[in-house]
Design a protein around this motif. Sequence first.
Motif, PDB file in Angstrom:
ATOM      1  N   LYS A  18       0.836  -1.212   0.000  1.00 24.69           N
ATOM      2  CA  LYS A  18       0.000   0.000   0.000  1.00 24.69           C
ATOM      3  C   LYS A  18       0.866   1.256   0.000  1.00 24.69           C
ATOM      4  CE  LYS A  18      -4.300  -1.308   2.170  1.00 24.69           C
ATOM      5  NZ  LYS A  18      -5.194  -1.116   3.309  1.00 24.69           N
ATOM      6  N   ASP A  74      -9.327   2.354   4.046  1.00 25.56           N
ATOM      7  CA  ASP A  74      -9.931   1.101   4.469  1.00 25.56           C
ATOM      8  C   ASP A  74     -10.796   0.630   3.309  1.00 25.56           C
ATOM      9  OD1 ASP A  74      -9.951  -0.716   6.701  1.00 25.56           O
ATOM     10  OD2 ASP A  74     -12.102  -0.358   6.805  1.00 25.56           O
ATOM     11  N   SER A  75     -10.755  -0.659   3.025  1.00 24.84           N
ATOM     12  CA  SER A  75     -11.476  -1.129   1.847  1.00 24.84           C
ATOM     13  C   SER A  75     -12.021  -2.519   2.077  1.00 24.84           C
ATOM     14  CB  SER A  75     -10.539  -1.132   0.637  1.00 24.84           C
ATOM     15  OG  SER A  75      -9.453  -2.004   0.885  1.00 24.84           O
ATOM     16  N   GLY A  76     -12.911  -2.944   1.178  1.00 25.33           N
ATOM     17  CA  GLY A  76     -13.445  -4.290   1.282  1.00 25.33           C
ATOM     18  C   GLY A  76     -14.482  -4.569   0.233  1.00 25.33           C
ATOM     19  N   SER A  90     -13.717  -7.997   5.519  1.00 25.57           N
ATOM     20  CA  SER A  90     -13.186  -8.666   4.319  1.00 25.57           C
ATOM     21  C   SER A  90     -11.846  -9.334   4.568  1.00 25.57           C
ATOM     22  CB  SER A  90     -13.054  -7.663   3.172  1.00 25.57           C
ATOM     23  OG  SER A  90     -14.326  -7.227   2.756  1.00 25.57           O
ATOM     24  N   ALA A  91     -10.934  -8.650   5.256  1.00 28.84           N
ATOM     25  CA  ALA A  91      -9.622  -9.238   5.525  1.00 28.84           C
ATOM     26  C   ALA A  91      -9.786 -10.388   6.524  1.00 28.84           C
ATOM     27  CB  ALA A  91      -8.661  -8.188   6.068  1.00 28.84           C
ATOM     28  N   ARG A  98      -4.466 -15.694   5.695  1.00 25.28           N
ATOM     29  CA  ARG A  98      -4.786 -14.924   4.475  1.00 25.28           C
ATOM     30  C   ARG A  98      -5.218 -15.881   3.354  1.00 25.28           C
ATOM     31  NH1 ARG A  98      -4.483 -10.118   3.684  1.00 25.28           N
ATOM     32  NH2 ARG A  98      -4.337  -8.885   5.553  1.00 25.28           N
ATOM     33  N   PHE A 158      -5.233  -9.911  -6.221  1.00 25.15           N
ATOM     34  CA  PHE A 158      -5.093 -10.347  -4.827  1.00 25.15           C
ATOM     35  C   PHE A 158      -6.486 -10.393  -4.214  1.00 25.15           C
ATOM     36  CE2 PHE A 158      -6.038  -6.428  -2.468  1.00 25.15           C
ATOM     37  CZ  PHE A 158      -6.015  -5.507  -3.498  1.00 25.15           C
ATOM     38  N   GLY A 159      -6.560 -10.884  -2.990  1.00 25.93           N
ATOM     39  CA  GLY A 159      -7.830 -10.863  -2.256  1.00 25.93           C
ATOM     40  C   GLY A 159      -8.975 -11.480  -3.052  1.00 25.93           C
ATOM     41  N   TYR A 160     -10.078 -10.739  -3.159  1.00 23.68           N
ATOM     42  CA  TYR A 160     -11.289 -11.243  -3.802  1.00 23.68           C
ATOM     43  C   TYR A 160     -11.324 -10.965  -5.309  1.00 23.68           C
ATOM     44  CZ  TYR A 160     -12.916 -11.611   1.046  1.00 23.68           C
ATOM     45  OH  TYR A 160     -13.053 -11.940   2.368  1.00 23.68           O
ATOM     46  N   LYS A 181      -6.499  -2.081 -13.665  1.00 24.63           N
ATOM     47  CA  LYS A 181      -7.401  -1.899 -12.526  1.00 24.63           C
ATOM     48  C   LYS A 181      -7.205  -0.554 -11.845  1.00 24.63           C
ATOM     49  CE  LYS A 181      -7.923  -4.493  -8.814  1.00 24.63           C
ATOM     50  NZ  LYS A 181      -7.407  -5.368  -7.752  1.00 24.63           N
ATOM     51  N   HIS A 182      -5.939  -0.267 -11.533  1.00 25.35           N
ATOM     52  CA  HIS A 182      -5.659   0.849 -10.615  1.00 25.35           C
ATOM     53  C   HIS A 182      -5.194   2.134 -11.277  1.00 25.35           C
ATOM     54  CE1 HIS A 182      -6.369  -1.676  -7.226  1.00 25.35           C
ATOM     55  NE2 HIS A 182      -5.436  -2.528  -7.577  1.00 25.35           N
TER      56      HIS A 182
HETATM   57  P1  IMP Z   1      -7.786  -3.384   4.271  1.00 24.85           P
HETATM   58  O1  IMP Z   1      -8.330  -2.197   3.529  1.00 24.85           O
HETATM   59  O2  IMP Z   1      -6.299  -3.471   4.209  1.00 24.85           O
HETATM   60  O3  IMP Z   1      -8.388  -3.535   5.630  1.00 24.85           O
HETATM   61  O4  IMP Z   1      -8.206  -4.700   3.475  1.00 24.85           O
HETATM   62  C1  IMP Z   1      -9.504  -5.029   3.161  1.00 24.85           C
HETATM   63  C2  IMP Z   1      -9.618  -6.370   2.468  1.00 24.85           C
HETATM   64  O5  IMP Z   1     -10.533  -6.194   1.380  1.00 24.85           O
HETATM   65  C3  IMP Z   1      -8.339  -6.892   1.853  1.00 24.85           C
HETATM   66  O6  IMP Z   1      -7.775  -7.879   2.646  1.00 24.85           O
HETATM   67  C4  IMP Z   1      -8.801  -7.530   0.550  1.00 24.85           C
HETATM   68  O7  IMP Z   1      -9.023  -8.861   0.729  1.00 24.85           O
HETATM   69  C5  IMP Z   1     -10.117  -6.887   0.251  1.00 24.85           C
HETATM   70  N1  IMP Z   1      -9.917  -5.968  -0.863  1.00 24.85           N
HETATM   71  C6  IMP Z   1      -9.845  -4.614  -0.814  1.00 24.85           C
HETATM   72  N2  IMP Z   1      -9.596  -4.105  -2.032  1.00 24.85           N
HETATM   73  C7  IMP Z   1      -9.497  -5.165  -2.863  1.00 24.85           C
HETATM   74  C8  IMP Z   1      -9.215  -5.274  -4.260  1.00 24.85           C
HETATM   75  O8  IMP Z   1      -8.996  -4.314  -5.018  1.00 24.85           O
HETATM   76  N3  IMP Z   1      -9.195  -6.542  -4.742  1.00 24.85           N
HETATM   77  C9  IMP Z   1      -9.414  -7.641  -3.982  1.00 24.85           C
HETATM   78  N4  IMP Z   1      -9.656  -7.584  -2.694  1.00 24.85           N
HETATM   79  C10 IMP Z   1      -9.698  -6.358  -2.126  1.00 24.85           C
END
Ligand code: IMP
Length: 209
Positions: A18, A74-76, A90-91, A98, A158-160, A181-182
Amino acid sequence: MARRIEGRLVIATHNAGKLWEMRELLAPYGVDAVSAGELGLPEPEETGTTFAANALIKAQAAARAANLPAFADDSGLCVAALGGAPGIYSARWAGEQRDFAAAMARIERELQAAGARQPWRAYFISALAVAWPDGHTEEFEGRVDGDLVFPPRGAKGFGYDPIFLPDGLAKTFGEMMSVEKHAIPADGSRALSHRARAFQALARACLAP
Ligand code: IMP
């Protein structure tokens, strides 16, 4: 009028990925980004019940501790038929390991158990907060809507990412390069990802052109 970000800015994250991304985004504006990790600041507990509240908690804690303006996000992922879950968790749904394959499988299982009709609508959201040592704050949000697809597709993200098919496109986030994407389009048109959209809003309000 939003307050401008100038000079030095603390990025309230201990996540190297990040920090790298934010440094890249801020460099063209002459902002010198230093991370909470580099300054040895403690990580506050994310006790908020919304994305915006959690971003604000992190930004305010860092601004107070460093006596500098601070930025946090913060994201999800929010799934409509699951009442917005996993949302701010989400995390956490991926556990200590993970394990996002397991988190994605849980989403599919819960959608099926709920008898949710397809398409399975969802959105990614990113809340950004900037806090100054004098207590002033600015907040921004970006969102991208789409459908969830199973089985997961693509290994680039990554993630979802592998289950998220953004509206109007044929590839999941997992099948896209990170720049697709970004990226923040240079012509001022709308970015794709929630994070990039939130940053566009912040840049318009708080960063010099
Ligand atoms: P945090 O913002 O670091 O608390 O993470 C929030 C969680 O949301 C992350 O662990 C990801 O799994 C998920 N997430 C947030 N943004 C994205 C994305 O762009 N792609 C996939 N997963 C995401």
